[in-house]
Design a protein around this motif. Structure first.
Motif, PDB file in Angstrom:
ATOM      1  N   ASP A  49      -0.733  50.145   0.973  1.00 46.71           N
ATOM      2  CA  ASP A  49       0.831  49.995   0.792  1.00 46.71           C
ATOM      3  C   ASP A  49       1.598  50.837   1.781  1.00 46.71           C
ATOM      4  OD1 ASP A  49       0.369  52.687   0.244  1.00 46.71           O
ATOM      5  OD2 ASP A  49       0.908  52.713  -1.974  1.00 46.71           O
ATOM      6  N   ASN A  59      -3.611  44.623 -10.883  1.00 44.12           N
ATOM      7  CA  ASN A  59      -2.211  44.323 -11.447  1.00 44.12           C
ATOM      8  C   ASN A  59      -1.101  44.394 -10.044  1.00 44.12           C
ATOM      9  OD1 ASN A  59      -2.888  43.349 -14.065  1.00 44.12           O
ATOM     10  ND2 ASN A  59      -2.357  45.305 -14.885  1.00 44.12           N
ATOM     11  N   ARG A  62      -2.295  41.828  -7.363  1.00 48.10           N
ATOM     12  CA  ARG A  62      -1.932  40.534  -7.796  1.00 48.10           C
ATOM     13  C   ARG A  62      -0.337  40.187  -7.686  1.00 48.10           C
ATOM     14  NH1 ARG A  62      -6.035  40.168 -12.988  1.00 48.10           N
ATOM     15  NH2 ARG A  62      -7.908  39.897 -11.691  1.00 48.10           N
ATOM     16  N   GLN A  63       0.264  41.269  -8.045  1.00 45.25           N
ATOM     17  CA  GLN A  63       1.797  41.337  -7.674  1.00 45.25           C
ATOM     18  C   GLN A  63       1.991  41.182  -5.944  1.00 45.25           C
ATOM     19  OE1 GLN A  63       3.440  44.561  -9.626  1.00 45.25           O
ATOM     20  NE2 GLN A  63       3.193  43.829 -11.847  1.00 45.25           N
ATOM     21  N   HIS A  64       1.188  41.961  -5.330  1.00 44.85           N
ATOM     22  CA  HIS A  64       1.566  42.175  -4.190  1.00 44.85           C
ATOM     23  C   HIS A  64       1.338  40.740  -3.402  1.00 44.85           C
ATOM     24  CE1 HIS A  64       0.286  42.885   0.226  1.00 44.85           C
ATOM     25  NE2 HIS A  64       1.432  43.817   0.301  1.00 44.85           N
ATOM     26  N   TYR A  65       0.238  40.089  -3.814  1.00 45.58           N
ATOM     27  CA  TYR A  65      -0.203  38.946  -3.171  1.00 45.58           C
ATOM     28  C   TYR A  65       0.688  37.885  -3.558  1.00 45.58           C
ATOM     29  CZ  TYR A  65      -3.152  34.699  -2.144  1.00 45.58           C
ATOM     30  OH  TYR A  65      -3.723  33.552  -1.462  1.00 45.58           O
ATOM     31  N   MET A  66       1.118  37.735  -4.752  1.00 46.11           N
ATOM     32  CA  MET A  66       1.863  36.763  -5.374  1.00 46.11           C
ATOM     33  C   MET A  66       3.491  36.559  -4.903  1.00 46.11           C
ATOM     34  SD  MET A  66       0.770  36.044  -9.243  1.00 46.11           S
ATOM     35  CE  MET A  66       1.762  34.649  -9.375  1.00 46.11           C
ATOM     36  N   SER A  67       3.789  37.766  -4.528  1.00 50.01           N
ATOM     37  CA  SER A  67       4.908  38.027  -3.618  1.00 50.01           C
ATOM     38  C   SER A  67       5.149  38.103  -2.146  1.00 50.01           C
ATOM     39  CB  SER A  67       5.624  39.450  -4.036  1.00 50.01           C
ATOM     40  OG  SER A  67       4.909  40.640  -3.529  1.00 50.01           O
ATOM     41  N   SER A  68       3.848  37.854  -1.830  1.00 45.88           N
ATOM     42  CA  SER A  68       3.786  37.686  -0.226  1.00 45.88           C
ATOM     43  C   SER A  68       4.123  36.076  -0.027  1.00 45.88           C
ATOM     44  CB  SER A  68       2.434  38.043   0.166  1.00 45.88           C
ATOM     45  OG  SER A  68       1.320  37.379  -0.326  1.00 45.88           O
ATOM     46  N   GLY A  69       4.437  35.920   1.348  1.00 43.09           N
ATOM     47  CA  GLY A  69       4.453  34.677   1.652  1.00 43.09           C
ATOM     48  C   GLY A  69       3.053  33.807   1.874  1.00 43.09           C
ATOM     49  N   PHE A  71       0.615  33.622  -0.421  1.00 45.08           N
ATOM     50  CA  PHE A  71       0.455  33.080  -1.737  1.00 45.08           C
ATOM     51  C   PHE A  71       0.766  31.627  -1.775  1.00 45.08           C
ATOM     52  CE2 PHE A  71       1.485  31.919  -5.992  1.00 45.08           C
ATOM     53  CZ  PHE A  71       0.081  32.027  -6.589  1.00 45.08           C
TER      54      PHE A  71
END
Length: 92
Positions: A49, A59, A62-69, A71
């Protein structure tokens, strides 16, 4: 990497000029499998981070990956377009 070759050299006007070589079908399937594994692993691998700390919480990962470009790009790359064309009535 296989689809552009297939469109340029094997298909003319959206219709196949001859059946796609078996090798290219296998390669396309293998590349699709690699992308699907990449998406799965990206949902489970840690990241560093902004405070230079390694994040282990699934959790948050997953949030970090889904909010990244990455994903969206990974999901689009993992779509097996040959199967989509086949099931939508086109020729794979």
């Amino acid at each position: 990497c296989v689809l552009p070759y297939q469109f340029v050299f094997i298909e003319k006007g959206g219709k196949p000029t001859h059946p796609a070589p078996y090798f290219f079908n296998v390669m396309h399937f293998a590349v699709t499998c690699v992308y699907i594994v990449d998406v799965y692993l990206s949902f489970h691998l840690t990241y560093v981070d902004k405070k230079s700390e390694v994040v282990y919480d699934l959790n948050l990962i997953r949030q970090h990956y889904m909010s990244s470009g990455r994903f969206l790009l990974d999901i689009i790359s993992a779509i097996p377009f040959d199967f989509v064309r086949l099931f939508s009535g086109g020729v794979a």
